[in-house]
Design an enzyme around this catalytic site. Sequence first.
Site, PDB file in Angstrom:
ATOM      1  N   SER A  90       0.730  -1.399  -0.010  1.00  0.00           N
ATOM      2  CA  SER A  90       0.002   0.118   0.130  1.00  0.00           C
ATOM      3  C   SER A  90       1.039   1.325  -0.061  1.00  0.00           C
ATOM      4  CB  SER A  90      -0.759  -0.030   1.102  1.00  0.00           C
ATOM      5  OG  SER A  90      -1.634   1.153   1.516  1.00  0.00           O
ATOM      6  N   TYR A 103      -1.738  -1.277  10.444  1.00  0.00           N
ATOM      7  CA  TYR A 103      -1.841  -1.684   8.999  1.00  0.00           C
ATOM      8  C   TYR A 103      -0.630  -1.204   8.318  1.00  0.00           C
ATOM      9  CZ  TYR A 103      -3.811  -1.339   3.933  1.00  0.00           C
ATOM     10  OH  TYR A 103      -4.179  -1.444   2.699  1.00  0.00           O
TER      11      TYR A 103
HETATM   12  N1  LIG Z   1      -8.741  -0.800  -1.436  1.00  0.00           N
HETATM   13  C1  LIG Z   1      -7.912   0.080  -1.176  1.00  0.00           C
HETATM   14  O1  LIG Z   1      -7.883   1.456  -1.138  1.00  0.00           O
HETATM   15  C2  LIG Z   1      -6.253  -0.382  -0.865  1.00  0.00           C
HETATM   16  C3  LIG Z   1      -5.125   0.458  -1.153  1.00  0.00           C
HETATM   17  C4  LIG Z   1      -4.021  -0.188  -0.779  1.00  0.00           C
HETATM   18  C5  LIG Z   1      -3.998  -1.297  -0.636  1.00  0.00           C
HETATM   19  N2  LIG Z   1      -4.860  -2.008  -0.683  1.00  0.00           N
HETATM   20  C6  LIG Z   1      -4.653  -3.489  -0.047  1.00  0.00           C
HETATM   21  O2  LIG Z   1      -5.138  -4.495  -1.287  1.00  0.00           O
HETATM   22  C7  LIG Z   1      -5.518  -5.563  -0.667  1.00  0.00           C
HETATM   23  C8  LIG Z   1      -6.856  -5.929  -0.971  1.00  0.00           C
HETATM   24  O3  LIG Z   1      -7.412  -4.853  -0.307  1.00  0.00           O
HETATM   25  P1  LIG Z   1      -9.277  -4.676  -0.684  1.00  0.00           P
HETATM   26  O4  LIG Z   1      -9.511  -3.275  -0.492  1.00  0.00           O
HETATM   27  O5  LIG Z   1      -9.382  -5.409  -2.021  1.00  0.00           O
HETATM   28  O6  LIG Z   1      -9.829  -5.383   0.558  1.00  0.00           O
HETATM   29  P2  LIG Z   1     -11.374  -6.054   0.942  1.00  0.00           P
HETATM   30  O7  LIG Z   1     -11.805  -5.792   2.098  1.00  0.00           O
HETATM   31  O8  LIG Z   1     -12.205  -5.532  -0.448  1.00  0.00           O
HETATM   32  O9  LIG Z   1     -10.960  -7.489   0.347  1.00  0.00           O
HETATM   33  C9  LIG Z   1     -10.024  -8.426   1.110  1.00  0.00           C
HETATM   34  C10 LIG Z   1     -10.602  -9.834   1.214  1.00  0.00           C
HETATM   35  O10 LIG Z   1      -9.575 -10.345   1.765  1.00  0.00           O
HETATM   36  C11 LIG Z   1     -10.436 -11.198   2.847  1.00  0.00           C
HETATM   37  N3  LIG Z   1      -9.342 -11.519   4.062  1.00  0.00           N
HETATM   38  C12 LIG Z   1      -9.131 -10.500   4.896  1.00  0.00           C
HETATM   39  N4  LIG Z   1      -8.535 -11.141   5.783  1.00  0.00           N
HETATM   40  C13 LIG Z   1      -8.435 -12.463   5.589  1.00  0.00           C
HETATM   41  C14 LIG Z   1      -7.818 -13.386   6.348  1.00  0.00           C
HETATM   42  N5  LIG Z   1      -7.186 -13.336   7.511  1.00  0.00           N
HETATM   43  N6  LIG Z   1      -7.684 -14.700   5.757  1.00  0.00           N
HETATM   44  C15 LIG Z   1      -8.442 -15.016   4.644  1.00  0.00           C
HETATM   45  N7  LIG Z   1      -9.153 -14.078   3.932  1.00  0.00           N
HETATM   46  C16 LIG Z   1      -9.042 -12.654   4.502  1.00  0.00           C
HETATM   47  C17 LIG Z   1     -11.672 -10.705   2.958  1.00  0.00           C
HETATM   48  O11 LIG Z   1     -12.582 -11.696   3.449  1.00  0.00           O
HETATM   49  C18 LIG Z   1     -12.106 -10.139   1.583  1.00  0.00           C
HETATM   50  O12 LIG Z   1     -12.576 -11.236   0.659  1.00  0.00           O
HETATM   51  C19 LIG Z   1      -5.045  -5.491   0.591  1.00  0.00           C
HETATM   52  O13 LIG Z   1      -3.751  -5.978   1.227  1.00  0.00           O
HETATM   53  C20 LIG Z   1      -5.087  -3.929   1.078  1.00  0.00           C
HETATM   54  O14 LIG Z   1      -4.242  -3.546   2.055  1.00  0.00           O
HETATM   55  C21 LIG Z   1      -6.146  -1.788  -0.876  1.00  0.00           C
END
Ligand SMILES: NC(=O)c1ccc[n+]([C@@H]2O[C@H](COP(=O)([O-])OP(=O)(O)OC[C@H]3O[C@@H](n4cnc5c(N)ncnc54)[C@H](O)[C@@H]3O)[C@@H](O)[C@H]2O)c1
Length: 257
Positions: A135, A148
Site C-alpha cells: 500500500s 496496517y
Molecule cells: N482498497 C484500497 O484502497 C487499498 C489500497 C491500498 C492497498 N490495499 C490492499 O489491497 C489488498 C486488498 O484490499 P481490498 O481493498 O480489496 O480489501 P477487501 O476488504 O475489499 O477484500 C479483502 C478480502 O480479503 C479477505 N480477508 C481478509 N482477511 C483475511 C484473512 N485473515 N484470511 C483470509 N481472507 C481474508 C476478506 O474476506 C476479503 O474477501 C489488501 O492487502 C489491502 O491492504 C487496498
Amino acid sequence: MKNCVVTGGARGIGKEIVTMFAAAGCRVVFIDRDREAALRTQEELQAENRNVQAFVGDIGNEADVKEFADYVIEKCGKVNALINNACISAGGLLSGCTGEAFTYVLRVGVTAPYLLTLYLKEHFAPHASIVNISSTRAFMSQKDTESYTAAKGGITALTHALAVSLSGKVRVNAIAPGWIDTWESHDLPEPEYAWQDMAQHPSGRVGTPADIARAVLFLCDDKNDFINGETIRIDGGMSRLMVYHDDCGWKYEGGLG
Ligand SMILES: NC(=O)c1ccc[n+]([C@@H]2O[C@H](COP(=O)([O-])OP(=O)(O)OC[C@H]3O[C@@H](n4cnc5c(N)ncnc54)[C@H](O)[C@@H]3O)[C@@H](O)[C@H]2O)c1
C-alpha cells in the site's frame, strides 16, 4: 495450464485478480475467511466456465495457512503465481489497538505471505512469480494506522528479501496501491465522489481493482522478468502531489500534536 494462488480472493482487489487470471486460462485457487463471499465468487466464475476453486480459511491462523498450502499442492502440483493480497487493519495508537490485535494484523499481512512462500518453496514452477499487495501507506501515514502501516512496511521489505533468497527460482515483486474503490464486490452502491477526491489524483480519478489486477498480470508475465524485488506504486499519482499550507486552497488546521 498455469496455476495461480490468491489470498483474499472473494472480494475487492483479490476477486478482480482471481477473475483476470481465470479469464487468461489459468487454474486459480484462492483462500478467503468469508465463507459466503468465497463460495459466491467461486460459483459466479464457475458459471462462466472458469477454473476457480475457493478454500475457506483465515490466513492469520498458521494451521489454516498450512492446510491451504497442502490443498494447493494437491490441486495444482506446481504453482506459477502466488498473489499475497489479503490484509486488514486494526487501527493504532490513538484508538488503543492492543498487542494481540496488532500482532494479528502482522500475521495476516506479513507472516502469512512468508509462510505460504515457505510451504510452497519446493512447488513453484520454473519462471514463477510472487506478487505481494502492499500500500502507499507503507510510505506515508494518516493518524491511528500503526497496525496496517506496519504490515505494509513489513510486506514491502519482505518482497526484496524473498526476491534475493529465491533468486533464479521465483521473481518477487510488490504493488503499492493508493485509493482503490471496491464497492462493487461489497454490494455497496456506487459512491459519488467530490471533485476534490478525484482532483487530488494527478490521473483525475480514484482507482479500480482492475487497475491493480492488470499490473499483477503484467508482473507475472515472464517477458517482464527483469523486474524483480521491486514495489510499484499505483495510485494515480496521489502520493506524488506535494501540498503546502495555503496551496491548492488547502489549509493545515491539524495543530502540532
Ligand atoms: N482498497 C484500497 O484502497 C487499498 C489500497 C491500498 C492497498 N490495499 C490492499 O489491497 C489488498 C486488498 O484490499 P481490498 O481493498 O480489496 O480489501 P477487501 O476488504 O475489499 O477484500 C479483502 C478480502 O480479503 C479477505 N480477508 C481478509 N482477511 C483475511 C484473512 N485473515 N484470511 C483470509 N481472507 C481474508 C476478506 O474476506 C476479503 O474477501 C489488501 O492487502 C489491502 O491492504 C487496498
